[in-house]
Design a protein around this motif. Structure first.
Motif, PDB file in Angstrom:
ATOM      1  N   SER A 206       2.682  11.398 -15.298  1.00  0.00           N
ATOM      2  CA  SER A 206       4.035  11.565 -14.784  1.00  0.00           C
ATOM      3  C   SER A 206       4.828  10.297 -15.038  1.00  0.00           C
ATOM      4  O   SER A 206       4.318   9.193 -14.869  1.00  0.00           O
ATOM      5  CB  SER A 206       4.013  11.855 -13.281  1.00  0.00           C
ATOM      6  N   LYS A 207       6.074  10.486 -15.425  1.00  0.00           N
ATOM      7  CA  LYS A 207       7.002   9.380 -15.612  1.00  0.00           C
ATOM      8  C   LYS A 207       8.334   9.764 -14.999  1.00  0.00           C
ATOM      9  O   LYS A 207       8.685  10.949 -14.927  1.00  0.00           O
ATOM     10  CB  LYS A 207       7.198   9.060 -17.093  1.00  0.00           C
ATOM     11  N   TYR A 208       9.064   8.751 -14.577  1.00  0.00           N
ATOM     12  CA  TYR A 208      10.384   8.971 -13.997  1.00  0.00           C
ATOM     13  C   TYR A 208      11.318   7.900 -14.526  1.00  0.00           C
ATOM     14  O   TYR A 208      10.924   6.741 -14.699  1.00  0.00           O
ATOM     15  CB  TYR A 208      10.331   8.896 -12.470  1.00  0.00           C
ATOM     16  N   TYR A 209      12.572   8.301 -14.766  1.00  0.00           N
ATOM     17  CA  TYR A 209      13.627   7.364 -15.150  1.00  0.00           C
ATOM     18  C   TYR A 209      14.871   7.656 -14.333  1.00  0.00           C
ATOM     19  O   TYR A 209      15.280   8.821 -14.195  1.00  0.00           O
ATOM     20  CB  TYR A 209      13.965   7.492 -16.631  1.00  0.00           C
ATOM     21  N   HIS A 210      15.476   6.602 -13.828  1.00  0.00           N
ATOM     22  CA  HIS A 210      16.777   6.746 -13.191  1.00  0.00           C
ATOM     23  C   HIS A 210      17.770   7.218 -14.252  1.00  0.00           C
ATOM     24  O   HIS A 210      17.676   6.830 -15.424  1.00  0.00           O
ATOM     25  CB  HIS A 210      17.207   5.399 -12.593  1.00  0.00           C
ATOM     26  N   ARG A 211      18.730   8.016 -13.833  1.00  0.00           N
ATOM     27  CA  ARG A 211      19.678   8.590 -14.790  1.00  0.00           C
ATOM     28  C   ARG A 211      20.451   7.514 -15.551  1.00  0.00           C
ATOM     29  O   ARG A 211      20.885   7.732 -16.678  1.00  0.00           O
ATOM     30  CB  ARG A 211      20.657   9.511 -14.070  1.00  0.00           C
ATOM     31  N   SER A 212      20.613   6.348 -14.964  1.00  0.00           N
ATOM     32  CA  SER A 212      21.390   5.289 -15.624  1.00  0.00           C
ATOM     33  C   SER A 212      20.628   4.623 -16.771  1.00  0.00           C
ATOM     34  O   SER A 212      21.235   3.918 -17.591  1.00  0.00           O
ATOM     35  CB  SER A 212      21.795   4.226 -14.599  1.00  0.00           C
ATOM     36  N   VAL A 213      19.300   4.835 -16.842  1.00  0.00           N
ATOM     37  CA  VAL A 213      18.510   4.193 -17.893  1.00  0.00           C
ATOM     38  C   VAL A 213      17.805   5.208 -18.783  1.00  0.00           C
ATOM     39  O   VAL A 213      17.218   4.822 -19.809  1.00  0.00           O
ATOM     40  CB  VAL A 213      17.473   3.211 -17.302  1.00  0.00           C
ATOM     41  N   ALA A 214      17.829   6.470 -18.419  1.00  0.00           N
ATOM     42  CA  ALA A 214      17.154   7.498 -19.209  1.00  0.00           C
ATOM     43  C   ALA A 214      17.691   7.492 -20.634  1.00  0.00           C
ATOM     44  O   ALA A 214      18.903   7.449 -20.846  1.00  0.00           O
ATOM     45  CB  ALA A 214      17.350   8.866 -18.561  1.00  0.00           C
ATOM     46  N   GLY A 215      16.777   7.499 -21.591  1.00  0.00           N
ATOM     47  CA  GLY A 215      17.163   7.466 -22.998  1.00  0.00           C
ATOM     48  C   GLY A 215      17.294   6.072 -23.561  1.00  0.00           C
ATOM     49  O   GLY A 215      17.370   5.895 -24.787  1.00  0.00           O
ATOM     50  N   ARG A 216      17.302   5.061 -22.675  1.00  0.00           N
ATOM     51  CA  ARG A 216      17.404   3.665 -23.130  1.00  0.00           C
ATOM     52  C   ARG A 216      16.165   2.849 -22.774  1.00  0.00           C
ATOM     53  O   ARG A 216      15.793   1.940 -23.505  1.00  0.00           O
ATOM     54  CB  ARG A 216      18.636   2.991 -22.519  1.00  0.00           C
ATOM     55  N   PHE A 217      15.556   3.156 -21.640  1.00  0.00           N
ATOM     56  CA  PHE A 217      14.366   2.435 -21.174  1.00  0.00           C
ATOM     57  C   PHE A 217      13.138   3.318 -21.352  1.00  0.00           C
ATOM     58  O   PHE A 217      13.216   4.544 -21.222  1.00  0.00           O
ATOM     59  CB  PHE A 217      14.495   2.078 -19.689  1.00  0.00           C
ATOM     60  N   THR A 218      11.997   2.673 -21.618  1.00  0.00           N
ATOM     61  CA  THR A 218      10.737   3.385 -21.750  1.00  0.00           C
ATOM     62  C   THR A 218       9.658   2.652 -20.977  1.00  0.00           C
ATOM     63  O   THR A 218       9.445   1.453 -21.204  1.00  0.00           O
ATOM     64  CB  THR A 218      10.308   3.499 -23.224  1.00  0.00           C
ATOM     65  N   ILE A 219       9.006   3.368 -20.068  1.00  0.00           N
ATOM     66  CA  ILE A 219       7.893   2.780 -19.327  1.00  0.00           C
ATOM     67  C   ILE A 219       6.593   3.211 -19.981  1.00  0.00           C
ATOM     68  O   ILE A 219       6.446   4.360 -20.408  1.00  0.00           O
ATOM     69  CB  ILE A 219       7.937   3.196 -17.832  1.00  0.00           C
ATOM     70  N   SER A 220       5.662   2.279 -20.083  1.00  0.00           N
ATOM     71  CA  SER A 220       4.374   2.587 -20.693  1.00  0.00           C
ATOM     72  C   SER A 220       3.312   1.705 -20.064  1.00  0.00           C
ATOM     73  O   SER A 220       3.620   0.821 -19.263  1.00  0.00           O
ATOM     74  CB  SER A 220       4.424   2.366 -22.218  1.00  0.00           C
ATOM     75  N   GLN A 221       2.065   1.951 -20.454  1.00  0.00           N
ATOM     76  CA  GLN A 221       0.978   1.193 -19.839  1.00  0.00           C
ATOM     77  C   GLN A 221      -0.122   0.937 -20.842  1.00  0.00           C
ATOM     78  O   GLN A 221      -0.277   1.661 -21.823  1.00  0.00           O
ATOM     79  CB  GLN A 221       0.418   1.958 -18.647  1.00  0.00           C
ATOM     80  N   ASP A 222      -0.875  -0.108 -20.582  1.00  0.00           N
ATOM     81  CA  ASP A 222      -2.099  -0.414 -21.316  1.00  0.00           C
ATOM     82  C   ASP A 222      -3.178  -0.605 -20.256  1.00  0.00           C
ATOM     83  O   ASP A 222      -3.270  -1.669 -19.639  1.00  0.00           O
ATOM     84  CB  ASP A 222      -1.918  -1.667 -22.167  1.00  0.00           C
ATOM     85  N   LEU A 223      -3.949   0.459 -20.020  1.00  0.00           N
ATOM     86  CA  LEU A 223      -4.934   0.412 -18.948  1.00  0.00           C
ATOM     87  C   LEU A 223      -5.990  -0.663 -19.173  1.00  0.00           C
ATOM     88  O   LEU A 223      -6.481  -1.274 -18.224  1.00  0.00           O
ATOM     89  CB  LEU A 223      -5.596   1.780 -18.781  1.00  0.00           C
ATOM     90  N   ALA A 224      -6.341  -0.898 -20.422  1.00  0.00           N
ATOM     91  CA  ALA A 224      -7.361  -1.904 -20.727  1.00  0.00           C
ATOM     92  C   ALA A 224      -6.898  -3.295 -20.323  1.00  0.00           C
ATOM     93  O   ALA A 224      -7.717  -4.157 -20.004  1.00  0.00           O
ATOM     94  CB  ALA A 224      -7.716  -1.865 -22.212  1.00  0.00           C
ATOM     95  N   LYS A 225      -5.589  -3.500 -20.341  1.00  0.00           N
ATOM     96  CA  LYS A 225      -5.026  -4.804 -19.988  1.00  0.00           C
ATOM     97  C   LYS A 225      -4.436  -4.815 -18.582  1.00  0.00           C
ATOM     98  O   LYS A 225      -3.840  -5.818 -18.181  1.00  0.00           O
ATOM     99  CB  LYS A 225      -3.950  -5.198 -21.001  1.00  0.00           C
ATOM    100  N   ASN A 226      -4.559  -3.706 -17.852  1.00  0.00           N
ATOM    101  CA  ASN A 226      -3.953  -3.601 -16.515  1.00  0.00           C
ATOM    102  C   ASN A 226      -2.482  -4.010 -16.554  1.00  0.00           C
ATOM    103  O   ASN A 226      -1.999  -4.739 -15.680  1.00  0.00           O
ATOM    104  CB  ASN A 226      -4.699  -4.474 -15.503  1.00  0.00           C
ATOM    105  N   THR A 227      -1.789  -3.537 -17.563  1.00  0.00           N
ATOM    106  CA  THR A 227      -0.413  -3.953 -17.788  1.00  0.00           C
ATOM    107  C   THR A 227       0.500  -2.739 -17.919  1.00  0.00           C
ATOM    108  O   THR A 227       0.147  -1.756 -18.566  1.00  0.00           O
ATOM    109  CB  THR A 227      -0.306  -4.817 -19.050  1.00  0.00           C
ATOM    110  N   VAL A 228       1.659  -2.843 -17.297  1.00  0.00           N
ATOM    111  CA  VAL A 228       2.712  -1.847 -17.430  1.00  0.00           C
ATOM    112  C   VAL A 228       3.907  -2.534 -18.073  1.00  0.00           C
ATOM    113  O   VAL A 228       4.218  -3.679 -17.754  1.00  0.00           O
ATOM    114  CB  VAL A 228       3.094  -1.256 -16.062  1.00  0.00           C
ATOM    115  N   TYR A 229       4.554  -1.823 -18.981  1.00  0.00           N
ATOM    116  CA  TYR A 229       5.684  -2.379 -19.716  1.00  0.00           C
ATOM    117  C   TYR A 229       6.958  -1.596 -19.400  1.00  0.00           C
ATOM    118  O   TYR A 229       6.925  -0.415 -19.067  1.00  0.00           O
ATOM    119  CB  TYR A 229       5.420  -2.296 -21.220  1.00  0.00           C
ATOM    120  N   LEU A 230       8.064  -2.265 -19.566  1.00  0.00           N
ATOM    121  CA  LEU A 230       9.365  -1.599 -19.521  1.00  0.00           C
ATOM    122  C   LEU A 230      10.138  -2.073 -20.743  1.00  0.00           C
ATOM    123  O   LEU A 230      10.605  -3.210 -20.790  1.00  0.00           O
ATOM    124  CB  LEU A 230      10.133  -1.924 -18.242  1.00  0.00           C
ATOM    125  N   GLN A 231      10.212  -1.194 -21.743  1.00  0.00           N
ATOM    126  CA  GLN A 231      10.993  -1.474 -22.939  1.00  0.00           C
ATOM    127  C   GLN A 231      12.436  -1.095 -22.648  1.00  0.00           C
ATOM    128  O   GLN A 231      12.715   0.061 -22.306  1.00  0.00           O
ATOM    129  CB  GLN A 231      10.453  -0.670 -24.121  1.00  0.00           C
TER     130      GLN A 231
END
Length: 125
Positions: free
Chosen positions: A57-82
Motif C-alpha cells: 500500500s502507498k499513499y500520496y497527498h493530493r498536492s504531491v501525487a504525480g511528483r513525489f514517489t515513496i519507495s523502500q529498500d528492505l535490505a537497507k532498512n531505508t525508505v526514500y522520497l523522490q
C-alpha cells in the motif's frame, strides 16, 4: 524502540529534484508502516506519503501525487522520497516517521510514534 535518521534535504530551484532517505534502526520489525511528513512555518504538520513495508500500500497527498514517489529498500532498512518537479510550496521541514499498522491503516497519521529529526527542503522560484 525505533530510531530514524533522515538525509537528503537541501535547496533547489523550482522544477528541480531531491531524494530524501530515512534509515531505520532498532526494533524495526515492530513498525510496518513508514511515512513522510512535512511542516512549513506557520502550518500544521501534514502527511505527504506513506508506505507499508513490502510496498503493498502507498499513499500520496493530493498536492504531491504525480511528483513525489515513496519507495523502500528492505535490505537497507531505508525508505526514500523522490521529489521531482519541486515548487516553492514544497518548502518545509520533512520528517520520516514509523508505526505499527493494523489492517494497513497507513494514513492514520496520529498513530505514527517514531520520528526522525527532520531535514530541510527549500525550493526557490
Amino acid at each position: 524502540h525505533v530510531q530514524l535518521v533522515e538525509s537528503g534535504g537541501g535547496s533547489v530551484q523550482a522544477g528541480g529534484s531531491l531524494r530524501l532517505s530515512c534509515v531505520a534502526s532498532g526494533d524495526t520489525h515492530s513498525s510496518n508502516c513508514m511515512g513522510w511528513f512535512r511542516e512549513a512555518p506557520g502550518q500544521e504538520r501534514e502527511g505527504v506519503a506513506a508506505i507499508t513495508l513490502g510496498g503493498q500500500s502507498k499513499y500520496y497527498h493530493r498536492s504531491v501525487a504525480g511528483r513525489f514517489t515513496i519507495s523502500q529498500d528492505l535490505a537497507k532498512n531505508t525508505v526514500y522520497l523522490q521529489m521531482d518537479s519541486l515548487i516553492p510550496e514544497d518548502t518545509a521541514m520533512y520528517y520520516c516517521a514509523a508505526k505499527t499498522c493494523v489492517f494497513g491503516d497507513i494514513t492514520t497519521w496520529a498513530d505514527y510514534n517514531y520520528w526522525g529529526q527532520g531535514t530541510q527542503v527549500t525550493v526557490s522560484s
